[in-house]
Motif scaffolding. Structure first.
Motif, PDB file in Angstrom:
ATOM      1  N   VAL A 124      -0.368  -4.927  -1.826  1.00 46.77           N
ATOM      2  CA  VAL A 124      -0.798  -3.540  -1.979  1.00 46.77           C
ATOM      3  C   VAL A 124      -2.310  -3.550  -2.149  1.00 46.77           C
ATOM      4  O   VAL A 124      -2.827  -4.188  -3.078  1.00 46.77           O
ATOM      5  CB  VAL A 124      -0.141  -2.860  -3.199  1.00 46.77           C
ATOM      6  CG1 VAL A 124      -0.673  -1.434  -3.359  1.00 46.77           C
ATOM      7  CG2 VAL A 124       1.370  -2.841  -3.063  1.00 46.77           C
ATOM      8  N   ILE A 125      -3.016  -2.879  -1.239  1.00 48.52           N
ATOM      9  CA  ILE A 125      -4.474  -2.794  -1.325  1.00 48.52           C
ATOM     10  C   ILE A 125      -4.837  -1.356  -1.676  1.00 48.52           C
ATOM     11  O   ILE A 125      -4.569  -0.429  -0.918  1.00 48.52           O
ATOM     12  CB  ILE A 125      -5.149  -3.208  -0.007  1.00 48.52           C
ATOM     13  CG1 ILE A 125      -4.717  -4.624   0.394  1.00 48.52           C
ATOM     14  CG2 ILE A 125      -6.669  -3.142  -0.152  1.00 48.52           C
ATOM     15  CD1 ILE A 125      -5.276  -5.085   1.728  1.00 48.52           C
ATOM     16  N   GLU A 177       6.036  -1.187  -7.330  1.00 52.21           N
ATOM     17  CA  GLU A 177       6.481  -2.422  -7.980  1.00 52.21           C
ATOM     18  C   GLU A 177       7.922  -2.306  -8.458  1.00 52.21           C
ATOM     19  O   GLU A 177       8.719  -3.241  -8.310  1.00 52.21           O
ATOM     20  CB  GLU A 177       5.542  -2.753  -9.140  1.00 52.21           C
ATOM     21  CG  GLU A 177       5.591  -4.205  -9.603  1.00 52.21           C
ATOM     22  CD  GLU A 177       6.717  -4.463 -10.586  1.00 52.21           C
ATOM     23  OE1 GLU A 177       7.185  -5.615 -10.662  1.00 52.21           O
ATOM     24  OE2 GLU A 177       7.137  -3.521 -11.291  1.00 52.21           O
ATOM     25  N   ASP A 178       8.277  -1.156  -9.025  1.00 54.36           N
ATOM     26  CA  ASP A 178       9.654  -0.933  -9.491  1.00 54.36           C
ATOM     27  C   ASP A 178      10.646  -1.055  -8.336  1.00 54.36           C
ATOM     28  O   ASP A 178      11.687  -1.714  -8.450  1.00 54.36           O
ATOM     29  CB  ASP A 178       9.783   0.453 -10.132  1.00 54.36           C
ATOM     30  CG  ASP A 178       9.148   0.532 -11.509  1.00 54.36           C
ATOM     31  OD1 ASP A 178       8.802  -0.526 -12.075  1.00 54.36           O
ATOM     32  OD2 ASP A 178       8.974   1.659 -12.016  1.00 54.36           O
ATOM     33  N   THR A 179      10.328  -0.398  -7.221  1.00 54.63           N
ATOM     34  CA  THR A 179      11.230  -0.412  -6.061  1.00 54.63           C
ATOM     35  C   THR A 179      11.350  -1.810  -5.468  1.00 54.63           C
ATOM     36  O   THR A 179      12.448  -2.246  -5.099  1.00 54.63           O
ATOM     37  CB  THR A 179      10.729   0.577  -4.984  1.00 54.63           C
ATOM     38  OG1 THR A 179      10.606   1.882  -5.559  1.00 54.63           O
ATOM     39  CG2 THR A 179      11.686   0.641  -3.803  1.00 54.63           C
ATOM     40  N   VAL A 193      -1.311  -7.070  -5.925  1.00 51.68           N
ATOM     41  CA  VAL A 193      -2.156  -5.877  -5.902  1.00 51.68           C
ATOM     42  C   VAL A 193      -3.624  -6.280  -5.800  1.00 51.68           C
ATOM     43  O   VAL A 193      -4.104  -7.152  -6.535  1.00 51.68           O
ATOM     44  CB  VAL A 193      -1.944  -5.024  -7.171  1.00 51.68           C
ATOM     45  CG1 VAL A 193      -2.866  -3.798  -7.153  1.00 51.68           C
ATOM     46  CG2 VAL A 193      -0.489  -4.590  -7.288  1.00 51.68           C
ATOM     47  N   CYS A 194      -4.344  -5.647  -4.878  1.00 49.62           N
ATOM     48  CA  CYS A 194      -5.773  -5.895  -4.678  1.00 49.62           C
ATOM     49  C   CYS A 194      -6.525  -4.560  -4.747  1.00 49.62           C
ATOM     50  O   CYS A 194      -6.024  -3.543  -4.270  1.00 49.62           O
ATOM     51  CB  CYS A 194      -6.032  -6.541  -3.319  1.00 49.62           C
ATOM     52  SG  CYS A 194      -5.065  -8.037  -3.001  1.00 49.62           S
ATOM     53  N   ASN A 195      -7.727  -4.577  -5.308  1.00 46.09           N
ATOM     54  CA  ASN A 195      -8.541  -3.369  -5.419  1.00 46.09           C
ATOM     55  C   ASN A 195      -9.745  -3.476  -4.495  1.00 46.09           C
ATOM     56  O   ASN A 195     -10.642  -4.298  -4.717  1.00 46.09           O
ATOM     57  CB  ASN A 195      -9.007  -3.178  -6.870  1.00 46.09           C
ATOM     58  CG  ASN A 195      -9.940  -1.990  -7.017  1.00 46.09           C
ATOM     59  OD1 ASN A 195      -9.746  -0.968  -6.353  1.00 46.09           O
ATOM     60  ND2 ASN A 195     -10.956  -2.113  -7.857  1.00 46.09           N
ATOM     61  N   ALA A 196      -9.796  -2.639  -3.458  1.00 48.19           N
ATOM     62  CA  ALA A 196     -10.893  -2.681  -2.482  1.00 48.19           C
ATOM     63  C   ALA A 196     -12.154  -2.009  -2.992  1.00 48.19           C
ATOM     64  O   ALA A 196     -13.230  -2.174  -2.410  1.00 48.19           O
ATOM     65  CB  ALA A 196     -10.461  -2.041  -1.171  1.00 48.19           C
ATOM     66  N   GLY A 251       4.503  -7.793   4.451  1.00 49.32           N
ATOM     67  CA  GLY A 251       3.986  -6.491   4.854  1.00 49.32           C
ATOM     68  C   GLY A 251       2.983  -6.005   3.823  1.00 49.32           C
ATOM     69  O   GLY A 251       2.775  -6.642   2.783  1.00 49.32           O
ATOM     70  N   MET A 252       2.357  -4.862   4.099  1.00 48.41           N
ATOM     71  CA  MET A 252       1.351  -4.320   3.185  1.00 48.41           C
ATOM     72  C   MET A 252       1.472  -2.810   3.055  1.00 48.41           C
ATOM     73  O   MET A 252       1.837  -2.112   4.009  1.00 48.41           O
ATOM     74  CB  MET A 252      -0.072  -4.624   3.685  1.00 48.41           C
ATOM     75  CG  MET A 252      -0.459  -6.071   3.716  1.00 48.41           C
ATOM     76  SD  MET A 252      -2.189  -6.250   4.205  1.00 48.41           S
ATOM     77  CE  MET A 252      -2.094  -7.798   5.109  1.00 48.41           C
TER      78      MET A 252
END
Length: 340
Positions: free
Chosen positions: A67-68, A85-87, A97-100, A121-122
């Motif tokens: 996840v970006i 995240e829950d799903t 998780v990445c923060n752009a 996947g993303m």
């Protein structure tokens, strides 16, 4: 120490390797309760840990997605991530998780890093600055879902709010309360971020439908650090706004800092309406009227679509769609009827 293998587990449990493999993959349909308990006890007794890398090579999957996030400081983003995240956890899928940080170069680096790690996947809150990279993922039929932002000419499933309806809802609510001098503040439009553009468009359409002029001096789209000076200009005019809409949570914080510094009373001097249900909305004094996005539903939908794409056939061509979610107006004390 010698690594414990699946053969060791099978030997101790007195079952075949395939039975242990079925247990590890949670295929219990044709497995007796006694067998299942023996395998479970053997795994526990030996301290067996499955070889994730070997399993990934065999299954051609890593059971991991990336996840970006464009900017993790937004409360909406953190709520969506939590739901994703829950799903994914319910489906035994891990999340990186990445923060752009709204930086296309950082986003590019993260996309390349995650693909090198062979995540399945993303989900991306796109900066919009890597068109060729997005298109290459479409060409490769790589599973991707966008959240919160549409990127023109890129055929990728997108999850976002019905932003025009949301800002129309905000303006109409303030008009009904007697306000006509209504301002809107959003972060900069330089990167053509979808929600910012659509919320301003909805604001303008609502005023036009009400037969009111669009006053450009009441519309500010600025970098966050410049919002304070933009408000200084706006409130130095002869006709100051009686109500103001904050285009997102970071804009709202800047507005609240400004009114506190200037001694402007909410809602007596100025009605304030914000986008996104910030955590402090109900405990702030006065409590804040907001337009809420169904962040958890949106995150769940994004994860479900991505997992469906991952499960789908490589040769199956699936048409990307834009999925819009309805806003909700949460009426509280920061807005009031205009005193005449």
């Amino acid at each position: 120490m010698k690594r414990v293998t699946i053969e060791d587990v099978a030997s101790l449990a007195k079952v075949s390797k395939s039975t242990v493999s079925q247990y590890l993959n949670k295929r219990f349909d044709y497995m007796g309760e006694d067998t299942r308990l023996r395998v479970e006890e053997a795994i526990h007794q030996l301290g067996y840990q499955p070889n994730i890398i070997a399993r990934s090579l065999k299954q051609k999957r890593t059971s991991t997605i990336g996840v970006i996030v464009a900017n993790i400081l937004h409360s909406f983003s953190t709520q969506v991530i939590r739901s994703i995240e829950d799903t994914c956890r319910e489906n035994d899928v891990h999340v990186i998780v990445c923060n752009a940080d709204d930086d296309p170069k950082k986003e590019e680096n993260y996309i390349n890093m995650l693909r090198a790690k062979q995540v399945d996947g993303m989900i991306i809150f796109p900066t919009g600055g890597n068109i060729e990279l997005y298109q290459s993922m479409v060409y490769d039929q790589y599973p991707v879902v966008f959240v919160d932002r549409i990127v023109e000419n890129v055929d990728i499933d997108t999850i976002l709010l019905d932003n025009e309806s949301a800002s129309k809802m905000a303006v109409e609510y303030l008009l009904q309360a007697g306000h006509q001098r209504i301002a809107i503040i959003t972060p900069s439009l330089e990167r053509k971020v979808t929600p910012r553009i659509e919320r301003i468009n909805g604001y303008k359409k609502a005023l036009q439908m009400a037969g009111l002029p669009i006053r450009n001096e009441y519309i500010k789209s600025l970098e966050i650090h410049r919002i304070h000076s933009g408000l200084e200009e706006m409130f130095a005019m002869d006709e100051v706004p009686t109500a103001i809409i904050a285009g997102n949570d970071l804009s709202l914080l800047e507005i609240l800092r400004f009114v506190k510094k200037k001694g402007i009373k909410i809602p007596d001097d100025l009605s304030v309406l914000g986008f996104d249900e910030v955590p402090f909305a109900t405990i702030f004094e006065p409590s804040l009227t907001t337009i809420s996005q169904p962040a958890f539903e949106m995150g769940k939908k994004a994860a479900e679509i991505l997992l469906e794409r991952i499960e789908g056939s490589e040769n199956e061509v699936q048409q990307a769609q834009i999925h819009r979610f309805p806003p909700t107006l949460l009426k509280r004390d920061s807005t009031s009827s205009l005193k005449r």
